[in-house]
Design a protein around this motif. Structure first.
Motif, PDB file in Angstrom:
ATOM      1  N   GLN A 153       0.839  -1.197   0.000  1.00 12.94           N
ATOM      2  CA  GLN A 153       0.000   0.000   0.000  1.00 12.94           C
ATOM      3  C   GLN A 153       0.875   1.248   0.000  1.00 12.94           C
ATOM      4  O   GLN A 153       1.904   1.301   0.682  1.00 12.94           O
ATOM      5  CB  GLN A 153      -0.891   0.025   1.246  1.00 12.94           C
ATOM      6  N   TYR A 154       0.442   2.244  -0.766  1.00 14.43           N
ATOM      7  CA  TYR A 154       1.079   3.557  -0.749  1.00 14.43           C
ATOM      8  C   TYR A 154      -0.022   4.573  -0.476  1.00 14.43           C
ATOM      9  O   TYR A 154      -0.829   4.885  -1.342  1.00 14.43           O
ATOM     10  CB  TYR A 154       1.770   3.833  -2.082  1.00 14.43           C
ATOM     11  N   ASP A 155      -0.068   5.063   0.762  1.00 16.94           N
ATOM     12  CA  ASP A 155      -1.089   6.026   1.185  1.00 16.94           C
ATOM     13  C   ASP A 155      -0.595   7.448   0.965  1.00 16.94           C
ATOM     14  O   ASP A 155       0.552   7.784   1.246  1.00 16.94           O
ATOM     15  CB  ASP A 155      -1.422   5.827   2.667  1.00 16.94           C
ATOM     16  N   ARG A 156      -1.502   8.298   0.465  1.00 18.94           N
ATOM     17  CA  ARG A 156      -1.208   9.719   0.212  1.00 18.94           C
ATOM     18  C   ARG A 156       0.002   9.843  -0.704  1.00 18.94           C
ATOM     19  O   ARG A 156       1.031  10.413  -0.357  1.00 18.94           O
ATOM     20  CB  ARG A 156      -1.025  10.478   1.523  1.00 18.94           C
ATOM     21  N   ILE A 157      -0.135   9.331  -1.906  1.00 18.73           N
ATOM     22  CA  ILE A 157       0.948   9.281  -2.895  1.00 18.73           C
ATOM     23  C   ILE A 157       1.553  10.665  -3.100  1.00 18.73           C
ATOM     24  O   ILE A 157       0.862  11.622  -3.441  1.00 18.73           O
ATOM     25  CB  ILE A 157       0.422   8.734  -4.230  1.00 18.73           C
ATOM     26  N   LEU A 158       2.868  10.771  -2.844  1.00 16.41           N
ATOM     27  CA  LEU A 158       3.610  12.036  -2.998  1.00 16.41           C
ATOM     28  C   LEU A 158       2.920  13.192  -2.278  1.00 16.41           C
ATOM     29  O   LEU A 158       2.971  14.345  -2.722  1.00 16.41           O
ATOM     30  CB  LEU A 158       3.797  12.369  -4.487  1.00 16.41           C
ATOM     31  N   GLY A 159       2.270  12.883  -1.163  1.00 13.87           N
ATOM     32  CA  GLY A 159       1.599  13.911  -0.374  1.00 13.87           C
ATOM     33  C   GLY A 159       0.219  14.287  -0.870  1.00 13.87           C
ATOM     34  O   GLY A 159      -0.399  15.209  -0.324  1.00 13.87           O
ATOM     35  N   SER A 160      -0.303  13.576  -1.869  1.00 18.50           N
ATOM     36  CA  SER A 160      -1.613  13.895  -2.441  1.00 18.50           C
ATOM     37  C   SER A 160      -2.729  13.204  -1.662  1.00 18.50           C
ATOM     38  O   SER A 160      -2.491  12.526  -0.656  1.00 18.50           O
ATOM     39  CB  SER A 160      -1.657  13.452  -3.908  1.00 18.50           C
ATOM     40  N   ASN A 161      -3.957  13.344  -2.158  1.00 16.93           N
ATOM     41  CA  ASN A 161      -5.105  12.680  -1.547  1.00 16.93           C
ATOM     42  C   ASN A 161      -5.377  11.302  -2.148  1.00 16.93           C
ATOM     43  O   ASN A 161      -6.383  10.671  -1.818  1.00 16.93           O
ATOM     44  CB  ASN A 161      -6.361  13.550  -1.693  1.00 16.93           C
ATOM     45  N   PHE A 162      -4.505  10.835  -3.030  1.00 15.05           N
ATOM     46  CA  PHE A 162      -4.667   9.532  -3.667  1.00 15.05           C
ATOM     47  C   PHE A 162      -3.866   8.466  -2.924  1.00 15.05           C
ATOM     48  O   PHE A 162      -2.785   8.735  -2.399  1.00 15.05           O
ATOM     49  CB  PHE A 162      -4.195   9.579  -5.123  1.00 15.05           C
ATOM     50  N   SER A 163      -4.435   7.239  -2.897  1.00 19.27           N
ATOM     51  CA  SER A 163      -3.743   6.081  -2.331  1.00 19.27           C
ATOM     52  C   SER A 163      -3.940   4.902  -3.266  1.00 19.27           C
ATOM     53  O   SER A 163      -4.937   4.820  -3.996  1.00 19.27           O
ATOM     54  CB  SER A 163      -4.291   5.739  -0.941  1.00 19.27           C
ATOM     55  N   VAL A 164      -2.992   3.956  -3.225  1.00 19.33           N
ATOM     56  CA  VAL A 164      -3.076   2.787  -4.097  1.00 19.33           C
ATOM     57  C   VAL A 164      -2.737   1.534  -3.304  1.00 19.33           C
ATOM     58  O   VAL A 164      -1.959   1.581  -2.338  1.00 19.33           O
ATOM     59  CB  VAL A 164      -2.134   2.936  -5.315  1.00 19.33           C
ATOM     60  N   GLU A 165      -3.343   0.426  -3.676  1.00 22.67           N
ATOM     61  CA  GLU A 165      -3.058  -0.868  -3.055  1.00 22.67           C
ATOM     62  C   GLU A 165      -2.908  -1.922  -4.132  1.00 22.67           C
ATOM     63  O   GLU A 165      -3.660  -1.944  -5.118  1.00 22.67           O
ATOM     64  CB  GLU A 165      -4.178  -1.275  -2.100  1.00 22.67           C
ATOM     65  N   LEU A 166      -1.938  -2.811  -3.954  1.00 20.93           N
ATOM     66  CA  LEU A 166      -1.734  -3.961  -4.826  1.00 20.93           C
ATOM     67  C   LEU A 166      -1.525  -5.179  -3.940  1.00 20.93           C
ATOM     68  O   LEU A 166      -0.620  -5.198  -3.108  1.00 20.93           O
ATOM     69  CB  LEU A 166      -0.519  -3.746  -5.729  1.00 20.93           C
ATOM     70  N   SER A 167      -2.392  -6.188  -4.099  1.00 19.05           N
ATOM     71  CA  SER A 167      -2.312  -7.397  -3.278  1.00 19.05           C
ATOM     72  C   SER A 167      -2.331  -8.624  -4.174  1.00 19.05           C
ATOM     73  O   SER A 167      -3.013  -8.645  -5.208  1.00 19.05           O
ATOM     74  CB  SER A 167      -3.487  -7.479  -2.299  1.00 19.05           C
ATOM     75  N   GLY A 168      -1.595  -9.645  -3.766  1.00 17.84           N
ATOM     76  CA  GLY A 168      -1.595 -10.901  -4.490  1.00 17.84           C
ATOM     77  C   GLY A 168      -1.566 -12.057  -3.516  1.00 17.84           C
ATOM     78  O   GLY A 168      -0.951 -11.975  -2.448  1.00 17.84           O
ATOM     79  N   GLY A 169      -2.253 -13.141  -3.858  1.00 22.09           N
ATOM     80  CA  GLY A 169      -2.289 -14.270  -2.945  1.00 22.09           C
ATOM     81  C   GLY A 169      -2.854 -15.508  -3.596  1.00 22.09           C
ATOM     82  O   GLY A 169      -3.028 -15.578  -4.818  1.00 22.09           O
ATOM     83  N   LYS A 170      -3.167 -16.482  -2.759  1.00 19.07           N
ATOM     84  CA  LYS A 170      -3.677 -17.761  -3.234  1.00 19.07           C
ATOM     85  C   LYS A 170      -4.788 -18.241  -2.315  1.00 19.07           C
ATOM     86  O   LYS A 170      -4.658 -18.180  -1.090  1.00 19.07           O
ATOM     87  CB  LYS A 170      -2.555 -18.805  -3.269  1.00 19.07           C
ATOM     88  N   GLN A 171      -5.871 -18.689  -2.929  1.00 16.59           N
ATOM     89  CA  GLN A 171      -6.955 -19.318  -2.177  1.00 16.59           C
ATOM     90  C   GLN A 171      -6.744 -20.824  -2.175  1.00 16.59           C
ATOM     91  O   GLN A 171      -6.527 -21.431  -3.234  1.00 16.59           O
ATOM     92  CB  GLN A 171      -8.317 -18.988  -2.786  1.00 16.59           C
ATOM     93  N   GLU A 172      -6.814 -21.419  -0.978  1.00 17.26           N
ATOM     94  CA  GLU A 172      -6.605 -22.856  -0.834  1.00 17.26           C
ATOM     95  C   GLU A 172      -7.839 -23.498  -0.204  1.00 17.26           C
ATOM     96  O   GLU A 172      -8.419 -22.971   0.743  1.00 17.26           O
ATOM     97  CB  GLU A 172      -5.375 -23.132   0.045  1.00 17.26           C
ATOM     98  N   ILE A 173      -8.256 -24.634  -0.750  1.00 19.81           N
ATOM     99  CA  ILE A 173      -9.365 -25.436  -0.226  1.00 19.81           C
ATOM    100  C   ILE A 173      -8.778 -26.746   0.273  1.00 19.81           C
ATOM    101  O   ILE A 173      -8.111 -27.461  -0.484  1.00 19.81           O
ATOM    102  CB  ILE A 173     -10.419 -25.722  -1.316  1.00 19.81           C
ATOM    103  N   ASP A 174      -8.989 -27.064   1.543  1.00 17.41           N
ATOM    104  CA  ASP A 174      -8.391 -28.274   2.110  1.00 17.41           C
ATOM    105  C   ASP A 174      -8.804 -29.532   1.348  1.00 17.41           C
ATOM    106  O   ASP A 174      -7.988 -30.418   1.095  1.00 17.41           O
ATOM    107  CB  ASP A 174      -8.767 -28.417   3.588  1.00 17.41           C
ATOM    108  N   SER A 175     -10.078 -29.623   0.996  1.00 17.04           N
ATOM    109  CA  SER A 175     -10.578 -30.804   0.287  1.00 17.04           C
ATOM    110  C   SER A 175     -11.556 -30.349  -0.786  1.00 17.04           C
ATOM    111  O   SER A 175     -12.701 -30.006  -0.481  1.00 17.04           O
ATOM    112  CB  SER A 175     -11.253 -31.785   1.263  1.00 17.04           C
ATOM    113  N   GLU A 176     -11.103 -30.304  -2.025  1.00 16.68           N
ATOM    114  CA  GLU A 176     -11.914 -29.833  -3.151  1.00 16.68           C
ATOM    115  C   GLU A 176     -12.513 -31.018  -3.895  1.00 16.68           C
ATOM    116  O   GLU A 176     -11.793 -31.816  -4.507  1.00 16.68           O
ATOM    117  CB  GLU A 176     -11.047 -28.993  -4.095  1.00 16.68           C
ATOM    118  N   LYS A 177     -13.867 -31.147  -3.831  1.00 13.69           N
ATOM    119  CA  LYS A 177     -14.548 -32.267  -4.491  1.00 13.69           C
ATOM    120  C   LYS A 177     -15.777 -31.791  -5.249  1.00 13.69           C
ATOM    121  O   LYS A 177     -16.740 -32.545  -5.417  1.00 13.69           O
ATOM    122  CB  LYS A 177     -14.943 -33.329  -3.458  1.00 13.69           C
ATOM    123  N   SER A 178     -15.753 -30.560  -5.739  1.00 14.14           N
ATOM    124  CA  SER A 178     -16.924 -30.002  -6.423  1.00 14.14           C
ATOM    125  C   SER A 178     -17.306 -30.828  -7.647  1.00 14.14           C
ATOM    126  O   SER A 178     -16.460 -31.186  -8.473  1.00 14.14           O
ATOM    127  CB  SER A 178     -16.640 -28.565  -6.853  1.00 14.14           C
TER     128      SER A 178
END
Length: 326
Positions: A153-178
């Motif tokens: 996250q970068y809050d108040r970019i260069l002192g402005s009122n804008f902020s940005v977020e970048l997130s990455g991850g993985k969803q895991e299912i213990d037992s997937e039987k769909s």
């Protein structure tokens, strides 16, 4: 596909921070922001694990009501220069926006240029789901679903009122039987595990000394292993914070459009969801003259309308509690 949920805790925006158009001063050493909250939830979803038998895949399940008591908060340690901090817990502002996760992170302030945070979401909080959601007339078996990832996250970019977020991850299912009754090729289309990418750009603007306006746009890519579960989600939020003499009120509206990649072999349709939500957060500071204490409350409602009835959902949350800062 995970159902929409209101987080089962109350949250609130740090409106005093927003009103000052900058973060509060940090003090070297340990600090914290701890809440104990109690409340009521009512949800209607095929993914309610209290309702383990369904007779009809063309309906959105039965309504379930629950009460809860839950802790919430963050513990932090600030370095001697008071510009760097290590923290662990759940962000107050995240919860106010309906996002609930535990993270371990590091943040640093850049003089006149905002604040940068990087954190790890270890997946400590799992949610219950079904091994195979599509079983009818027999008990469905529960399994755990977790999300692990990193967040920048970068809050108040260069002192402005804008902020940005970048997130990455993985969803895991213990037992997937769909889709156990389908062919192996069709089952592969329903696999829910996969990678998640989330990006958001937000803007914060004071209207006057008592009111603050916030808006945000977001994009989420769930690259599930099953193409029928993979989707792109486009979102928008708009909110207003009202400062009162000894309290503060925050109202946030959100909307998301989720568009799935391939046809779901159970329903022979490609899923598309319209999701919207509203959150009303309130904080009363120094009740009974108690320094560092506050009374907090959150009421919220989420709804997802899908072209496939099985995925229609709604959730109501009402909660209240007490908060302590140190």
């Amino acid at each position: 596909m995970k159902p929409i949920k209101l987080c089962l805790v109350a949250g609130f925006v740090s409106t005093s921070v927003l009103a000052n158009q900058g973060p509060p001063q940090w003090s070297p050493g340990f600090g914290g922001d701890i809440s104990i909250l109690a409340g009521y939830t009512n949800t209607t979803s095929q993914f309610n694990t209290d309702n383990n038998v369904t007779t009809d895949l063309d309906s959105n399940g039965e309504s379930q009501s629950d009460g809860f008591v839950s802790p919430l908060g963050t513990i932090s340690y600030t370095m001697e220069q008071a510009d760097r901090q290590i923290y662990f817990g759940t962000s107050r502002s995240d919860v106010a926006l309906g996002r609930f996760h535990v993270e371990l992170g590091y943040r640093q302030r850049i003089p006149d240029n905002g604040q940068i945070s990087i954190s790890y979401v270890p997946g400590l909080l799992s949610s219950d789901t079904w091994e195979d959601p599509f079983v009818t007339n027999s008990p469905r078996t529960e399994t755990d679903s977790t999300i692990k990832g990193v967040r920048l996250q970068y809050d108040r970019i260069l002192g402005s009122n804008f902020s940005v977020e970048l997130s990455g991850g993985k969803q895991e299912i213990d037992s997937e039987k769909s889709g156990q009754t389908l062919t192996s090729e069709q089952q592969a289309l329903l696999e829910r595990e996969g990678d998640i990418l989330f990006t958001q750009l937000s803007y914060l603007k004071p209207i006057n000394r008592e009111q603050i306006f916030r808006t945000a746009v977001s994009y989420t890519r769930i690259a599930a292993e099953g193409d029928a579960m993979a989707n792109n989600t486009y979102g928008a939020e708009i909110g207003i914070i009202q400062m009162l003499p000894s309290s503060s009120l925050a109202l946030t509206f959100s909307y998301d459009l989720a568009d799935f990649d391939e046809t779901n072999p159970i329903f022979n349709e490609r899923q598309k969801d319209n999701r919207w939500g509203v959150f009303l957060a309130y904080e009363y500071q120094k009740p009974f003259g108690w320094e560092n204490w506050g009374l907090v409350s959150l009421a919220g409602y989420n709804e997802s309308n899908s072209n496939i009835n099985f995925y229609d959902e709604d959730a109501l949350l009402i909660s209240a509690g007490i908060n302590y800062k140190f």
